[in-house]
Write a protein that holds these residues in place. Structure first.
Motif, PDB file in Angstrom:
ATOM      1  N   TRP A 285       0.826  -1.210   0.000  1.00  0.00           N
ATOM      2  CA  TRP A 285       0.000   0.000   0.000  1.00  0.00           C
ATOM      3  C   TRP A 285       0.858   1.256   0.000  1.00  0.00           C
ATOM      4  CZ3 TRP A 285      -4.896  -0.054  -1.290  1.00  0.00           C
ATOM      5  CH2 TRP A 285      -5.591  -1.253  -1.176  1.00  0.00           C
ATOM      6  N   ALA A 286       2.080   1.164   0.488  1.00  0.00           N
ATOM      7  CA  ALA A 286       2.981   2.322   0.480  1.00  0.00           C
ATOM      8  C   ALA A 286       3.310   2.737  -0.944  1.00  0.00           C
ATOM      9  CB  ALA A 286       4.261   2.020   1.260  1.00  0.00           C
ATOM     10  N   LEU A 287       3.329   1.783  -1.866  1.00  0.00           N
ATOM     11  CA  LEU A 287       3.588   2.112  -3.265  1.00  0.00           C
ATOM     12  C   LEU A 287       2.463   2.973  -3.829  1.00  0.00           C
ATOM     13  CD1 LEU A 287       5.313   1.880  -5.791  1.00  0.00           C
ATOM     14  CD2 LEU A 287       4.178  -0.286  -6.275  1.00  0.00           C
ATOM     15  N   LEU A 288       1.227   2.592  -3.558  1.00  0.00           N
ATOM     16  CA  LEU A 288       0.095   3.391  -4.007  1.00  0.00           C
ATOM     17  C   LEU A 288       0.153   4.790  -3.389  1.00  0.00           C
ATOM     18  CD1 LEU A 288      -2.624   3.785  -5.430  1.00  0.00           C
ATOM     19  CD2 LEU A 288      -3.715   2.809  -3.391  1.00  0.00           C
ATOM     20  N   LEU A 289       0.436   4.847  -2.104  1.00  0.00           N
ATOM     21  CA  LEU A 289       0.532   6.136  -1.423  1.00  0.00           C
ATOM     22  C   LEU A 289       1.642   6.998  -2.030  1.00  0.00           C
ATOM     23  CD1 LEU A 289      -0.598   7.880   0.841  1.00  0.00           C
ATOM     24  CD2 LEU A 289       0.969   6.732   2.410  1.00  0.00           C
ATOM     25  N   ALA A 290       2.788   6.390  -2.325  1.00  0.00           N
ATOM     26  CA  ALA A 290       3.902   7.132  -2.931  1.00  0.00           C
ATOM     27  C   ALA A 290       3.517   7.678  -4.305  1.00  0.00           C
ATOM     28  CB  ALA A 290       5.135   6.235  -3.045  1.00  0.00           C
ATOM     29  N   VAL A 291       2.813   6.889  -5.092  1.00  0.00           N
ATOM     30  CA  VAL A 291       2.385   7.339  -6.419  1.00  0.00           C
ATOM     31  C   VAL A 291       1.404   8.504  -6.292  1.00  0.00           C
ATOM     32  CG1 VAL A 291       1.052   6.668  -8.466  1.00  0.00           C
ATOM     33  CG2 VAL A 291       2.831   5.161  -7.589  1.00  0.00           C
ATOM     34  N   LEU A 292       0.468   8.400  -5.367  1.00  0.00           N
ATOM     35  CA  LEU A 292      -0.505   9.478  -5.172  1.00  0.00           C
ATOM     36  C   LEU A 292       0.168  10.766  -4.711  1.00  0.00           C
ATOM     37  CD1 LEU A 292      -3.436   7.494  -3.512  1.00  0.00           C
ATOM     38  CD2 LEU A 292      -3.301   8.349  -5.869  1.00  0.00           C
ATOM     39  N   ILE A 293       1.097  10.649  -3.777  1.00  0.00           N
ATOM     40  CA  ILE A 293       1.816  11.830  -3.283  1.00  0.00           C
ATOM     41  C   ILE A 293       2.670  12.436  -4.386  1.00  0.00           C
ATOM     42  CG2 ILE A 293       3.640  12.601  -1.707  1.00  0.00           C
ATOM     43  CD1 ILE A 293       2.431  10.661   0.367  1.00  0.00           C
ATOM     44  N   CYS A 294       3.359  11.592  -5.136  1.00  0.00           N
ATOM     45  CA  CYS A 294       4.189  12.071  -6.252  1.00  0.00           C
ATOM     46  C   CYS A 294       3.333  12.808  -7.277  1.00  0.00           C
ATOM     47  CB  CYS A 294       4.905  10.890  -6.894  1.00  0.00           C
ATOM     48  SG  CYS A 294       5.996  11.352  -8.238  1.00  0.00           S
ATOM     49  N   THR A 295       2.187  12.249  -7.604  1.00  0.00           N
ATOM     50  CA  THR A 295       1.278  12.887  -8.559  1.00  0.00           C
ATOM     51  C   THR A 295       0.775  14.219  -8.015  1.00  0.00           C
ATOM     52  OG1 THR A 295       0.594  10.712  -9.353  1.00  0.00           O
ATOM     53  CG2 THR A 295      -0.855  12.564  -9.882  1.00  0.00           C
ATOM     54  N   GLY A 296       0.374  14.208  -6.751  1.00  0.00           N
ATOM     55  CA  GLY A 296      -0.098  15.445  -6.127  1.00  0.00           C
ATOM     56  C   GLY A 296       0.978  16.519  -6.105  1.00  0.00           C
ATOM     57  N   ASN A 297       2.206  16.126  -5.782  1.00  0.00           N
ATOM     58  CA  ASN A 297       3.324  17.073  -5.780  1.00  0.00           C
ATOM     59  C   ASN A 297       3.537  17.682  -7.161  1.00  0.00           C
ATOM     60  OD1 ASN A 297       4.109  16.998  -3.107  1.00  0.00           O
ATOM     61  ND2 ASN A 297       5.597  15.372  -3.415  1.00  0.00           N
ATOM     62  N   ALA A 298       3.511  16.843  -8.182  1.00  0.00           N
ATOM     63  CA  ALA A 298       3.739  17.337  -9.543  1.00  0.00           C
ATOM     64  C   ALA A 298       2.636  18.294  -9.962  1.00  0.00           C
ATOM     65  CB  ALA A 298       3.828  16.163 -10.515  1.00  0.00           C
ATOM     66  N   VAL A 299       1.394  17.956  -9.666  1.00  0.00           N
ATOM     67  CA  VAL A 299       0.278  18.832 -10.029  1.00  0.00           C
ATOM     68  C   VAL A 299       0.393  20.171  -9.312  1.00  0.00           C
ATOM     69  CG1 VAL A 299      -2.230  19.131  -9.815  1.00  0.00           C
ATOM     70  CG2 VAL A 299      -1.297  16.957 -10.628  1.00  0.00           C
ATOM     71  N   VAL A 300       0.632  20.137  -8.017  1.00  0.00           N
ATOM     72  CA  VAL A 300       0.744  21.381  -7.233  1.00  0.00           C
ATOM     73  C   VAL A 300       1.923  22.221  -7.713  1.00  0.00           C
ATOM     74  CG1 VAL A 300       1.267  22.280  -4.926  1.00  0.00           C
ATOM     75  CG2 VAL A 300      -0.443  20.481  -5.209  1.00  0.00           C
ATOM     76  N   ARG A 301       3.038  21.566  -8.012  1.00  0.00           N
ATOM     77  CA  ARG A 301       4.228  22.304  -8.443  1.00  0.00           C
ATOM     78  C   ARG A 301       4.021  22.988  -9.795  1.00  0.00           C
ATOM     79  NH1 ARG A 301       8.900  18.587  -9.104  1.00  0.00           N
ATOM     80  NH2 ARG A 301       7.579  17.708  -7.608  1.00  0.00           N
ATOM     81  N   TYR A 302       3.427  22.271 -10.750  1.00  0.00           N
ATOM     82  CA  TYR A 302       3.318  22.823 -12.096  1.00  0.00           C
ATOM     83  C   TYR A 302       2.055  23.660 -12.317  1.00  0.00           C
ATOM     84  CZ  TYR A 302       7.360  20.026 -13.111  1.00  0.00           C
ATOM     85  OH  TYR A 302       8.630  19.492 -13.091  1.00  0.00           O
ATOM     86  N   VAL A 303       0.991  23.370 -11.583  1.00  0.00           N
ATOM     87  CA  VAL A 303      -0.244  24.136 -11.751  1.00  0.00           C
ATOM     88  C   VAL A 303      -0.248  25.388 -10.875  1.00  0.00           C
ATOM     89  CG1 VAL A 303      -2.755  24.093 -11.448  1.00  0.00           C
ATOM     90  CG2 VAL A 303      -1.585  22.136 -12.471  1.00  0.00           C
ATOM     91  N   PHE A 304       0.183  25.220  -9.606  1.00  0.00           N
ATOM     92  CA  PHE A 304       0.121  26.332  -8.658  1.00  0.00           C
ATOM     93  C   PHE A 304       1.487  26.956  -8.364  1.00  0.00           C
ATOM     94  CE2 PHE A 304      -3.449  23.493  -7.609  1.00  0.00           C
ATOM     95  CZ  PHE A 304      -4.491  24.352  -7.912  1.00  0.00           C
ATOM     96  N   ASN A 305       2.542  26.394  -8.964  1.00  0.00           N
ATOM     97  CA  ASN A 305       3.904  26.885  -8.757  1.00  0.00           C
ATOM     98  C   ASN A 305       4.288  26.915  -7.273  1.00  0.00           C
ATOM     99  OD1 ASN A 305       6.374  27.686  -9.761  1.00  0.00           O
ATOM    100  ND2 ASN A 305       5.869  29.869  -9.670  1.00  0.00           N
ATOM    101  N   MET A 306       3.898  25.856  -6.554  1.00  0.00           N
ATOM    102  CA  MET A 306       4.234  25.724  -5.128  1.00  0.00           C
ATOM    103  C   MET A 306       4.912  24.368  -4.933  1.00  0.00           C
ATOM    104  SD  MET A 306       0.775  27.292  -3.298  1.00  0.00           S
ATOM    105  CE  MET A 306       0.340  25.689  -2.763  1.00  0.00           C
ATOM    106  N   SER A 307       5.682  24.298  -3.863  1.00  0.00           N
ATOM    107  CA  SER A 307       6.358  23.036  -3.570  1.00  0.00           C
ATOM    108  C   SER A 307       6.607  22.928  -2.075  1.00  0.00           C
ATOM    109  CB  SER A 307       7.683  22.961  -4.332  1.00  0.00           C
ATOM    110  OG  SER A 307       8.270  21.702  -4.145  1.00  0.00           O
ATOM    111  N   SER A 308       6.836  21.717  -1.617  1.00  0.00           N
ATOM    112  CA  SER A 308       7.097  21.478  -0.205  1.00  0.00           C
ATOM    113  C   SER A 308       8.158  20.400  -0.058  1.00  0.00           C
ATOM    114  CB  SER A 308       5.812  21.037   0.492  1.00  0.00           C
ATOM    115  OG  SER A 308       6.097  20.463   1.747  1.00  0.00           O
TER     116      SER A 308
END
Length: 194
Positions: free
Chosen positions: A24-47
């Motif tokens: 399940w950690a793999l699914l969680l990692a994919v979701l977080i990675c996807t969320g990070n990419a969307v936030v970074r490129y759409v909203f120009n924010m990062s954490s």
């Protein structure tokens, strides 16, 4: 020998449960990675914290699933050469490999990894990146992962010795992966249910 075989079954069961759980950690990692990419490129924010959690999840997947991989006999091997030998010879090669290579390497990493994690825990180590996470939980995965790998190594040694004594069938340690035909049948069955 019956106690050792019971111990082997317990270790196998433990690593099977951990392997299924950590998937399940793999699914969680994919979701977080996807969320990070969307936030970074759409909203120009990062954490940094969200980036680090991806690394931590990858470390957990790698370190905690290693024993599961060994349990299922899906680790890297030289089947091209070994497959030409008799089953008994293959078991002897496995046994020698586990005793001479796997166990010493695992115990050596444990010897150095446990103090490394302990120092991090004592210091309550935190990432040096702004907004980073605490570091000691991921460092604790090193000794935990290698303890599980050492236990699985012991289980595999017990099963190989049991096989050589005629007490354990080869199916107890052979590859558990499905054949292509079984995978196709499983996909068809899953599609019929949906």
């Amino acid at each position: 020998m019956s106690f050792l075989l019971s111990l082997s079954r317990f270790i196998d069961s433990l690593n099977e449960k951990i392997g299924h759980g950590i998937s399940w950690a793999l699914l969680l990692a994919v979701l977080i990675c996807t969320g990070n990419a969307v936030v970074r490129y759409v909203f120009n924010m990062s954490s940094n914290g969200w980036l680090e959690i991806q690394w931590y999840l990858f470390a957990a997947i790698f370190l905690l699933a290693t024993s599961y991989t060994l349990r299922r006999n899906e680790h890297v091997r030289i089947d091209v050469i070994v497959s030409h030998f008799s089953k008994r010879t293959q078991v002897w090669i496995d046994l020698i490999g586990f005793i001479v290579f796997l166990m010493p390497a695992t115990l050596l990493i444990l010897y150095y990894g446990a103090p490394y994690a302990w120092i991090s825990i004592q210091n309550q180590e935190v990432s040096s990146n702004a907004g980073g996470l605490i570091v000691w939980p991921v460092k604790l995965l090193i000794p935990v992962g290698f303890v599980l790998l050492a236990l699985q190594g012991i289980s595999e040694i017990i099963k190989r010795i049991g096989y050589l004594k005629g007490l354990v069938p080869a199916s107890a340690f052979e590859k558990q992966a499905a054949t292509p035909e079984e995978e196709i049948a499983a996909i068809k069955a899953a599609n019929q249910i949906n």
